[in-house]
Design a protein around this motif. Structure first.
Motif, short mmCIF file in Angstrom:
data_model
loop_
_atom_site.label_atom_id
_atom_site.label_comp_id
_atom_site.label_asym_id
_atom_site.label_seq_id
_atom_site.Cartn_x
_atom_site.Cartn_y
_atom_site.Cartn_z
N PHE A 109 47.81 74.28 45.85
CA PHE A 109 48.15 73.47 47.03
C PHE A 109 46.93 72.68 47.50
N GLU A 110 45.78 73.32 47.49
CA GLU A 110 44.56 72.63 47.90
C GLU A 110 44.18 71.54 46.90
N LEU A 111 44.42 71.80 45.62
CA LEU A 111 44.18 70.78 44.59
C LEU A 111 45.02 69.53 44.87
N ALA A 112 46.30 69.73 45.15
CA ALA A 112 47.17 68.59 45.43
C ALA A 112 46.66 67.78 46.61
N GLN A 113 46.23 68.46 47.67
CA GLN A 113 45.71 67.75 48.84
C GLN A 113 44.45 66.98 48.51
N SER A 114 43.63 67.52 47.61
CA SER A 114 42.39 66.83 47.23
C SER A 114 42.68 65.55 46.44
N LEU A 115 43.87 65.46 45.85
CA LEU A 115 44.27 64.28 45.08
C LEU A 115 45.15 63.33 45.89
N ASN A 116 45.20 63.54 47.20
CA ASN A 116 46.10 62.76 48.05
C ASN A 116 45.89 61.26 47.92
N GLN A 117 44.65 60.80 48.01
CA GLN A 117 44.40 59.36 47.96
C GLN A 117 44.76 58.77 46.61
N GLN A 118 44.46 59.51 45.54
CA GLN A 118 44.84 59.04 44.21
C GLN A 118 46.36 58.94 44.09
N ALA A 119 47.06 59.90 44.69
CA ALA A 119 48.52 59.87 44.64
C ALA A 119 49.08 58.70 45.44
N ILE A 120 48.47 58.42 46.59
CA ILE A 120 48.88 57.26 47.40
C ILE A 120 48.70 55.98 46.59
N ASP A 121 47.54 55.85 45.96
CA ASP A 121 47.23 54.65 45.18
C ASP A 121 48.19 54.48 44.00
N ALA A 122 48.59 55.60 43.41
CA ALA A 122 49.47 55.56 42.23
C ALA A 122 50.95 55.49 42.61
N GLY A 123 51.27 55.68 43.89
CA GLY A 123 52.67 55.72 44.30
C GLY A 123 53.41 56.94 43.78
N VAL A 124 52.66 58.03 43.61
CA VAL A 124 53.20 59.26 43.03
C VAL A 124 53.21 60.38 44.07
N VAL A 125 54.30 61.11 44.14
CA VAL A 125 54.40 62.28 45.02
C VAL A 125 53.86 63.50 44.29
N LEU A 126 52.98 64.24 44.95
CA LEU A 126 52.54 65.55 44.49
C LEU A 126 53.07 66.57 45.48
N CYS A 127 54.03 67.37 45.07
CA CYS A 127 54.64 68.35 45.98
C CYS A 127 54.78 69.70 45.29
N PRO A 128 53.69 70.46 45.21
CA PRO A 128 53.82 71.82 44.69
C PRO A 128 54.57 72.71 45.67
N GLY A 129 55.13 73.81 45.15
CA GLY A 129 55.77 74.79 46.02
C GLY A 129 57.18 74.45 46.43
N VAL A 130 58.02 73.98 45.47
CA VAL A 130 59.39 73.58 45.81
C VAL A 130 60.39 74.70 45.54
N GLY A 131 59.90 75.95 45.49
CA GLY A 131 60.77 77.09 45.33
C GLY A 131 60.66 78.02 46.52
N PHE A 132 60.89 79.31 46.27
CA PHE A 132 60.70 80.28 47.35
C PHE A 132 59.26 80.21 47.86
N ASP A 133 58.36 79.95 46.95
CA ASP A 133 57.01 79.57 47.34
C ASP A 133 57.01 78.05 47.42
N VAL A 134 57.10 77.39 48.57
CA VAL A 134 56.96 77.93 49.90
C VAL A 134 58.04 77.37 50.85
N ILE A 135 59.16 76.92 50.30
CA ILE A 135 60.13 76.20 51.14
C ILE A 135 60.51 76.97 52.40
N PRO A 136 60.93 78.24 52.32
CA PRO A 136 61.40 78.90 53.56
C PRO A 136 60.32 79.05 54.62
#
Length: 356
Positions: A109-136
């Motif tokens: 999760f921290e890795l994804a946040q560290s790549l936030n600006q690169q993801a914004i620039d690329a128009g790409v969503v980084l969304c780890p944790g789309v299961g029980f970890d951590v939706i509820p």
């Protein structure tokens, strides 16, 4: 949008949870590409399901990106994600593919946040944790923050009778060598195993509980901004003492050969719960916020078994990304969609709040 026949690629499709996600994707009308490191296993599964297959490792970002060039969304299921997420995220940024996974690992999760600006620039969503970890727990944290905007402390927890899949068990083994984690004054800090104990009613009666290094130590902060966060699971007082004693040999448990021995044993002995066991093992969720004045709001609700919720949540998020134009960046599930996401998944009760 990329070719509709290849919109979703499920990496690690031959694993326990990967297979559940494949079936749910098919039920929702998708024809996902099945992918993974074990080419023969992937090919065999794809033949049975009548789906396309791709076998490739995660050693080369270039190679991964080539395999993702016609893919809109990756559902990454091959853990431990501490070893696999980085190269897949970088490849997604390179290929313009949205990234999701089913991790609960704080470092990812921290890795994804560290790549936030690169993801914004690329128009790409980084969304780890789309299961029980951590939706509820992520949705619960966000709703509690709405109830108490000035909250300074957040505690979350869950009680599940479900058995573990091989992947989850291996991730837990890695955690033994690392120790516990909590967030204090905005910073993630390392703490001993069984760092804190308290009595909690998760919605099914009061139980002794201990802190664990669950993903919300990272994600709940990014969803709410609350600076102090702990996550709990129930364990007997005797079990808590046994866990605390592991702190004495934590250095040994983290050694690579010890980790390998434990993971090999898991590979041979752990299968994950069957469909009947999943159906009969609902999960109880609990959360609590406090402010500096001492006001407390707590909440409880129930969901389906964690593995059921994982395949439902993973496909629901992928469906959202395919059907909506979304700006790039690093997201938690509640930030990507909304904090009612969990309540739309089958088997979830309404959330009950109590102020005191």
């Amino acid at each position: 949008m990329k070719n509709s026949q290849t919109q979703i690629l499920i990496y690690g499709a031959n694993g326990y949870t990967g297979k559940l996600i494949v079936d749910e994707a098919i039920n929702c009308g998708f024809k996902p590409i099945l992918a993974g490191r074990k080419k023969e296993a992937i090919a065999n599964l794809a033949e049975v399901k009548g789906l396309p297959a791709r076998g490739f490792s995660l050693d080369s970002v270039e190679q991964i990106a080539t395999n993702l060039k016609d893919v809109a969304v990756v559902i990454h299921c091959a853990g431990p994600f501490s070893a696999t997420a980085h190269s897949m995220m970088l490849a997604c940024l390179k290929s313009g593919t949205h990234y999701t996974d089913i991790t609960g690992e704080i470092s990812v999760f921290e890795l994804a946040q560290s790549l936030n600006q690169q993801a914004i620039d690329a128009g790409v969503v980084l969304c780890p944790g789309v299961g029980f970890d951590v939706i509820p727990t992520d949705c619960l944290a966000s709703q509690l923050k709405q109830k108490m905007p000035d909250a300074t402390h957040l505690a979350l927890g869950f009680d599940s009778a479900s058995g573990m899949s091989p992947g989850t068990a291996k991730t837990s083994v890695e955690g033994l060598g690392v120790g516990g984690k909590v967030r204090k004054n905005g910073q993630i800090i390392q703490v001993p195993l069984a760092y804190k104990t308290r009595e909690i009613d998760f919605g099914n009666g009061k139980k002794n509980a201990v802190t664990i290094p669950w993903g919300d130590v990272s994600t709940a902060y990014h969803s709410t901004g609350i600076p102090n966060i702990e996550v709990y699971i129930p364990i007997s007082p005797r079990g808590a003492k046994r866990m605390a004693r592991l702190n004495w040999i934590r250095g040994l448990l983290g050694l690579s050969f010890v980790q390998k021995l434990m993971k090999n044993k898991i590979e041979k002995t752990t299968k994950g719960p069957n469909s009947e066991q999943r159906a009969n093992a609902e999960t109880f969720l609990w959360g609590e916020v406090k402010n500096s004045a001492g006001k407390v709001i707590s909440a409880t609700f129930k969901t389906a078994n964690g593995y059921e919720l994982t395949y439902l949540g993973a496909v629901e998020v992928a469906k959202f990304l395919i059907n909506n134009q979304v700006n790039g960046g690093a997201f938690t599930p509640s930030k990507l969609m909304d904090n009612q996401l969990v309540e739309r998944l089958p088997g979830t009760s309404s959330i009950s709040f109590v102020e005191r």
